[in-house]
Each structure stands twice: as C-alpha cells, then as structure tokens.
Design a protein around this motif. Structure first.
Motif, PDB file in Angstrom:
ATOM      1  N   VAL A  29       5.281   7.600  10.470  1.00 14.21           N
ATOM      2  CA  VAL A  29       5.987   7.383  12.086  1.00 14.21           C
ATOM      3  C   VAL A  29       4.930   6.630  12.836  1.00 14.21           C
ATOM      4  O   VAL A  29       5.073   5.416  13.418  1.00 14.21           O
ATOM      5  N   LYS A  30       4.558   7.384  13.279  1.00  9.92           N
ATOM      6  CA  LYS A  30       3.504   7.219  14.647  1.00  9.92           C
ATOM      7  C   LYS A  30       2.452   5.397  13.889  1.00  9.92           C
ATOM      8  O   LYS A  30       2.275   4.852  15.059  1.00  9.92           O
ATOM      9  N   ALA A  31       1.909   5.926  12.810  1.00 10.96           N
ATOM     10  CA  ALA A  31       1.135   4.815  12.650  1.00 10.96           C
ATOM     11  C   ALA A  31       2.401   3.727  12.365  1.00 10.96           C
ATOM     12  O   ALA A  31       1.114   2.643  12.009  1.00 10.96           O
ATOM     13  N   CYS A  32       2.674   3.862  11.363  1.00 13.85           N
ATOM     14  CA  CYS A  32       3.741   2.489  11.230  1.00 13.85           C
ATOM     15  C   CYS A  32       4.394   1.935  12.863  1.00 13.85           C
ATOM     16  O   CYS A  32       4.780   1.191  12.738  1.00 13.85           O
ATOM     17  N   ALA A  33       4.062   2.598  14.006  1.00 12.63           N
ATOM     18  CA  ALA A  33       5.038   1.992  14.523  1.00 12.63           C
ATOM     19  C   ALA A  33       3.943   0.943  15.436  1.00 12.63           C
ATOM     20  O   ALA A  33       3.912   0.604  16.177  1.00 12.63           O
ATOM     21  N   ALA A  34       2.897   2.380  15.090  1.00  5.38           N
ATOM     22  CA  ALA A  34       1.300   1.422  15.497  1.00  5.38           C
ATOM     23  C   ALA A  34       0.893   0.081  14.896  1.00  5.38           C
ATOM     24  O   ALA A  34       0.117  -0.431  15.473  1.00  5.38           O
ATOM     25  N   LEU A  35       0.965   0.085  13.635  1.00  2.04           N
ATOM     26  CA  LEU A  35       0.869  -1.122  12.766  1.00  2.04           C
ATOM     27  C   LEU A  35       1.952  -1.954  12.442  1.00  2.04           C
ATOM     28  O   LEU A  35       2.081  -2.833  11.541  1.00  2.04           O
TER      29      LEU A  35
ATOM     30  N   LEU B  29       1.204  -1.059   0.099  1.00  3.94           N
ATOM     31  CA  LEU B  29       0.009  -0.115  -0.437  1.00  3.94           C
ATOM     32  C   LEU B  29       1.269   0.775   0.212  1.00  3.94           C
ATOM     33  O   LEU B  29       1.861   1.320   0.841  1.00  3.94           O
ATOM     34  N   ALA B  30       0.628   2.157  -0.745  1.00  4.46           N
ATOM     35  CA  ALA B  30       1.587   3.071  -1.373  1.00  4.46           C
ATOM     36  C   ALA B  30       1.499   4.328  -0.165  1.00  4.46           C
ATOM     37  O   ALA B  30      -0.068   5.105  -0.570  1.00  4.46           O
ATOM     38  N   ILE B  31       1.585   4.824  -0.204  1.00  5.67           N
ATOM     39  CA  ILE B  31       1.794   6.417   1.238  1.00  5.67           C
ATOM     40  C   ILE B  31       2.330   7.214   0.601  1.00  5.67           C
ATOM     41  O   ILE B  31       3.685   7.613   1.158  1.00  5.67           O
ATOM     42  N   THR B  32       2.065   8.550   0.326  1.00  7.01           N
ATOM     43  CA  THR B  32       2.608   9.528   0.024  1.00  7.01           C
ATOM     44  C   THR B  32       2.960  10.560   1.344  1.00  7.01           C
ATOM     45  O   THR B  32       1.348  10.550   2.340  1.00  7.01           O
ATOM     46  N   MET B  33       3.609  11.501   1.800  1.00  9.44           N
ATOM     47  CA  MET B  33       3.722  12.357   2.908  1.00  9.44           C
ATOM     48  C   MET B  33       3.473  13.252   2.884  1.00  9.44           C
ATOM     49  O   MET B  33       3.442  13.597   3.758  1.00  9.44           O
ATOM     50  N   GLY B  34       2.872  13.882   1.331  1.00  8.50           N
ATOM     51  CA  GLY B  34       2.888  14.999   1.340  1.00  8.50           C
ATOM     52  C   GLY B  34       4.023  15.998   1.049  1.00  8.50           C
ATOM     53  O   GLY B  34       5.300  16.137   1.086  1.00  8.50           O
TER      54      GLY B  34
END
Length: 79
Positions: free
Chosen positions: A22-28, A6-11
C-alpha cells in the motif's frame, strides 16, 4: 504498446507485506496514473483492504480475474 503489469505477491497476509505494498503504490501513484507503471497485486484481499483502509483509504485496488480482458493500471488478484 501497453506497458505489461508487474506482479507483486504480498506474502504472509499477517505480515508486513500488505502495508509495504500500500505504501509503495501510494508513493508510485503518479507513475501508475500516467500509465508508466502497471501493477498487479496478488494475495489476500481482506489483508490488502485492511492495510489500505489504515494507510491510504483513497487508493483503489480493483479486483480482477484471470479470464478478464483489460485490467486497470493498479489491480488486485485474489490468491
């Protein structure tokens, strides 16, 4: 069958995008490690590393290229 990334652009690299990613990846992390979720972060590497260093220094975002074969479950592509 391997789960697709799943591609996520950081804007805007100067905005809150890198921190939220970073927070989402840590939580997941558990889902990513188990292979149930594969993420590709697309954006500015310096901004992503700065956010990672401040919030989750244990989290790794290996940089990949488009011509590369198999990407890790959590990867980064320079925009």
């Amino acid at each position: 069958m391997t789960t697709p990334h799943l591609a996520i652009t950081m804007g805007d690299p100067a905005g809150i995008g890198p921190e939220i990613i970073v927070k989402a990846c840590a939580a997941l992390r558990e889902r990513i490690t188990a292979g149930a979720l594969r993420l590709l972060v697309i954006g500015n590497g310096v901004a992503l590393e700065r956010a990672r260093d401040a919030m989750a220094p244990w989290l790794a975002f290996p940089e990949v290229t488009t011509g590369q074969g198999d990407w890790p479950a959590l990867a980064f592509l320079q925009a």
